[in-house]
Scaffold this active site. Structure first.
Site, PDB file in Angstrom:
ATOM      1  N   CYS A 122      -1.980   3.403   7.140  1.00  0.00           N
ATOM      2  CA  CYS A 122      -1.590   4.465   7.515  1.00  0.00           C
ATOM      3  C   CYS A 122      -1.034   3.242   9.146  1.00  0.00           C
ATOM      4  CB  CYS A 122      -2.890   4.841   8.567  1.00  0.00           C
ATOM      5  SG  CYS A 122      -3.522   5.927   6.954  1.00  0.00           S
ATOM      6  N   ALA A 148       2.706   4.116  10.271  1.00  0.00           N
ATOM      7  CA  ALA A 148       3.560   3.879  11.167  1.00  0.00           C
ATOM      8  C   ALA A 148       3.933   4.788  11.855  1.00  0.00           C
ATOM      9  CB  ALA A 148       4.620   4.714   9.433  1.00  0.00           C
ATOM     10  N   PRO A 149       4.616   4.448  12.960  1.00  0.00           N
ATOM     11  CA  PRO A 149       5.458   3.838  13.411  1.00  0.00           C
ATOM     12  C   PRO A 149       5.628   2.032  13.240  1.00  0.00           C
ATOM     13  CG  PRO A 149       5.643   4.850  14.997  1.00  0.00           C
ATOM     14  CD  PRO A 149       4.465   4.934  14.151  1.00  0.00           C
ATOM     15  N   LYS A 152       1.509  -1.587  15.155  1.00  0.00           N
ATOM     16  CA  LYS A 152       0.362  -2.743  14.819  1.00  0.00           C
ATOM     17  C   LYS A 152       0.935  -3.974  13.117  1.00  0.00           C
ATOM     18  CE  LYS A 152      -2.592   0.485  16.701  1.00  0.00           C
ATOM     19  NZ  LYS A 152      -2.102   0.817  16.731  1.00  0.00           N
ATOM     20  N   CYS A 159      -6.927   6.839  18.084  1.00  0.00           N
ATOM     21  CA  CYS A 159      -6.636   6.930  19.077  1.00  0.00           C
ATOM     22  C   CYS A 159      -7.327   9.075  20.051  1.00  0.00           C
ATOM     23  CB  CYS A 159      -4.850   7.548  18.962  1.00  0.00           C
ATOM     24  SG  CYS A 159      -4.220   7.845  18.105  1.00  0.00           S
TER      25      CYS A 159
HETATM   26  C1  LIG Z   1      -2.495   6.438  14.211  1.00  0.00           C
HETATM   27  S1  LIG Z   1      -0.809   6.887  12.756  1.00  0.00           S
HETATM   28  C2  LIG Z   1      -0.877   5.356  12.643  1.00  0.00           C
HETATM   29  C3  LIG Z   1      -0.520   4.248  13.576  1.00  0.00           C
HETATM   30  C4  LIG Z   1       0.495   3.008  13.494  1.00  0.00           C
HETATM   31  N1  LIG Z   1      -0.114   2.408  12.538  1.00  0.00           N
HETATM   32  C5  LIG Z   1       1.124   1.883  14.482  1.00  0.00           C
HETATM   33  O1  LIG Z   1       0.724   1.656  15.045  1.00  0.00           O
HETATM   34  O2  LIG Z   1       1.875   2.646  14.704  1.00  0.00           O
HETATM   35  C6  LIG Z   1      -1.577   7.468  11.594  1.00  0.00           C
HETATM   36  C7  LIG Z   1      -0.647   7.213  10.394  1.00  0.00           C
HETATM   37  O3  LIG Z   1      -1.689   8.334   9.240  1.00  0.00           O
HETATM   38  C8  LIG Z   1      -0.244   8.137   8.609  1.00  0.00           C
HETATM   39  N2  LIG Z   1      -1.421   9.410   7.469  1.00  0.00           N
HETATM   40  C9  LIG Z   1      -1.516  10.825   7.278  1.00  0.00           C
HETATM   41  N3  LIG Z   1      -2.595  11.148   5.877  1.00  0.00           N
HETATM   42  C10 LIG Z   1      -1.993   9.799   5.236  1.00  0.00           C
HETATM   43  C11 LIG Z   1      -2.369   9.550   3.739  1.00  0.00           C
HETATM   44  N4  LIG Z   1      -3.049  10.651   3.520  1.00  0.00           N
HETATM   45  N5  LIG Z   1      -1.674   8.119   3.543  1.00  0.00           N
HETATM   46  C12 LIG Z   1      -1.147   7.374   3.676  1.00  0.00           C
HETATM   47  N6  LIG Z   1      -0.701   7.444   5.365  1.00  0.00           N
HETATM   48  C13 LIG Z   1      -0.976   8.644   6.145  1.00  0.00           C
HETATM   49  C14 LIG Z   1       0.621   9.737   8.972  1.00  0.00           C
HETATM   50  O4  LIG Z   1       1.848   9.368   8.518  1.00  0.00           O
HETATM   51  C15 LIG Z   1       0.818   8.072  10.257  1.00  0.00           C
HETATM   52  O5  LIG Z   1       1.759   7.448  10.417  1.00  0.00           O
END
Ligand SMILES: C[S@@+](CC[C@H](N)C(=O)[O-])C[C@H]1O[C@@H](n2cnc3c(N)ncnc32)[C@H](O)[C@@H]1O
Length: 411
Positions: free
Chosen positions: A232, A234-235, A238, A348
């Site tokens: 997970c 994006a963006p 991390k 978060c």
């Molecule tokens: C909290 S954000 C991540 C922020 C990122 N780690 C950063 O530091 O920029 C959660 C992410 O989970 C992704 N997401 C949600 N469900 C998912 C799934 N089943 N598989 C993979 N990614 C998923 C979303 O697209 C979103 O980008």
């Protein structure tokens, strides 16, 4: 009458409508709401008006209700327009004559006369907002004794936090950018200039990342060429941290659109990661990882300073749905670690169901690896369980931080 700023106010109303009626986030609604507006400054103004309105909505409503004989219905257009008029006057410093010109033009007939009367009464009477916003009752009840501190932090838009690609250059960038630093690799700046114009942006010397959002990746330490899965991702804040700390990163996310930003950031900062577009509930790795960072999707209530729409969108159902998804993701990720490998879980969110309860309930075949005080910036401490809990009311007087829950295990 000068109504050149009218499109921005119309867009602000569209943003608020999307949040109130369709439960969209400001980010989701933004593209549609500002269609037809070309100037970036007008787009930013629309967002600022909507964000300030959402932050202070209960208090703006109390002012409106104090100046009408009968309370206006919740969804009356006159109330919506009065909210944005008052937010501009009381929060953004827009002069009353400009507020009136651009606000009343959004209404006709009786509602227009009413809005004019209410706004004039309030400006004549020197209306003011309380020192901190009144939280919606649902979140105020959930956040309990932390609610007043969180509300106080919500009153001010957050400062700009940067993470440095090279933490050994913290003193140099703190001085060059005129900021302060709360941890190695961190610089905090006042809000102001467009970030693209700040020194070091074009060279990829740093990226924008809240101090709290930078803590989960720090808890994995230096990579020394080992393999980490950023699940997970994006963006990508991390992902950038992990790549800069010497990890060989696999960054996975289900959203191609959000991963495009991650790829742009990697290119700007001259950092490298394998990027995978996939659903983590179906994807399987070919080999185990030395570390996994699961920054799970969540209600995001910890980012309420930056995204005040969440205050009005969060529901019991949303929290329960997210907690279930996090639990599935945690269980899957825990099976992908090599012996000795570490798993950091982060959300978060300020909600216990997504944080403390999630970590306490997880029956992972992993040993807890408590967070140590010396791994954290000064003024932060782990919980007795060895987790980290932050909220926007922490570091008061020092600019605050987002709310995160973080736990760590080892195989
Ligand atoms: C909290 S954000 C991540 C922020 C990122 N780690 C950063 O530091 O920029 C959660 C992410 O989970 C992704 N997401 C949600 N469900 C998912 C799934 N089943 N598989 C993979 N990614 C998923 C979303 O697209 C979103 O980008």
């Amino acid at each position: 009458m000068d109504i050149s700023g009218l499109p921005a106010r119309r867009a602000a109303l569209k943003l608020l409508d999307a949040v109130a009626r369709r439960g969209e986030t400001l980010d989701q609604a933004f593209h549609n709401a500002v269609q037809g507006i070309s100037a970036d400054a007008d787009k930013a103004l629309a967002r600022a008006i909507a964000a300030e309105t959402l932050r202070w909505q209960a208090d703006l409503d109390a002012l409106i209700d104090s100046a009408t004989r009968m309370p206006l219905p919740e969804d009356a257009k006159a109330r919506m327009v009065l909210r944005i008029m008052l937010a501009q006057w009381l929060r953004l410093g827009t002069p009353p004559h400009a507020v009136v010109a651009t606000g009343l033009a959004l209404l006709t007939g009786g509602p227009r006369r009413l809005a004019h009367g209410v706004f004039s009464t309030l400006t004549r009477g020197g209306a003011a907002l309380p020192p901190a916003p009144t939280l919606p009752p649902f979140v105020a009840a959930r956040w309990g004794e932390r609610a007043p501190a969180i509300a106080a932090a919500l009153g001010e838009p957050p400062l700009l936090d940067l993470s440095l690609r090279d933490p050994s250059e913290t003193a140099r960038w703190t001085a060059e950018l005129g900021g302060t630093s709360l941890a190695p690799g961190h610089v905090r700046l006042p809000r102001g200039d467009a970030i693209e114009r700040l020194a070091g942006f074009a060279d990829g010397a740093w990226w924008v990342q809240d101090l709290a959002a930078a803590l989960p990746a720090r808890l994995l330490g230096r990579g020394e060429g080992r393999r980490v899965l950023d699940l997970c991702a994006a963006p990508g804040g991390k992902t950038l941290q992990l790549a800069a700390a010497g990890w060989q990163v696999t960054a996975l996310d289900v959203s191609e659109r959000r991963l495009a930003r991650l790829r742009d950031n990697l290119a700007r900062c001259a950092l490298d990661a394998e990027v995978i577009v996939a659903d983590a509930l179906e994807w399987e790795p070919e080999a185990p990882f030395d570390a996994i960072l699961l920054d799970a999707p969540c209600s995001a209530t910890g980012t309420c300073r930056r995204h005040p729409d969440v205050l009005h969108r969060v529901t019991r159902d949303l929290i329960a749905t997210m907690a279930q998804l996090q639990s599935h993701l945690l269980t899957r990720a825990s099976g992908w670690l090599a012996p000795g490998g570490r798993l950091v879980y982060a959300v978060c969110s300020l909600e216990r169901e997504e944080g403390e309860e999630q970590a306490a309930q997880m029956d992972l075949a992993l040993a807890p690896m408590p967070v140590q005080p010396d791994e954290l910036p000064a003024d932060l401490a782990p919980t007795p369980e060895g987790w980290l809990r932050t909220d926007p009311g922490m570091l008061p007087g020092n600019g605050g931080m987002d709310g995160f829950f973080i736990a760590r295990w080892q195989r």
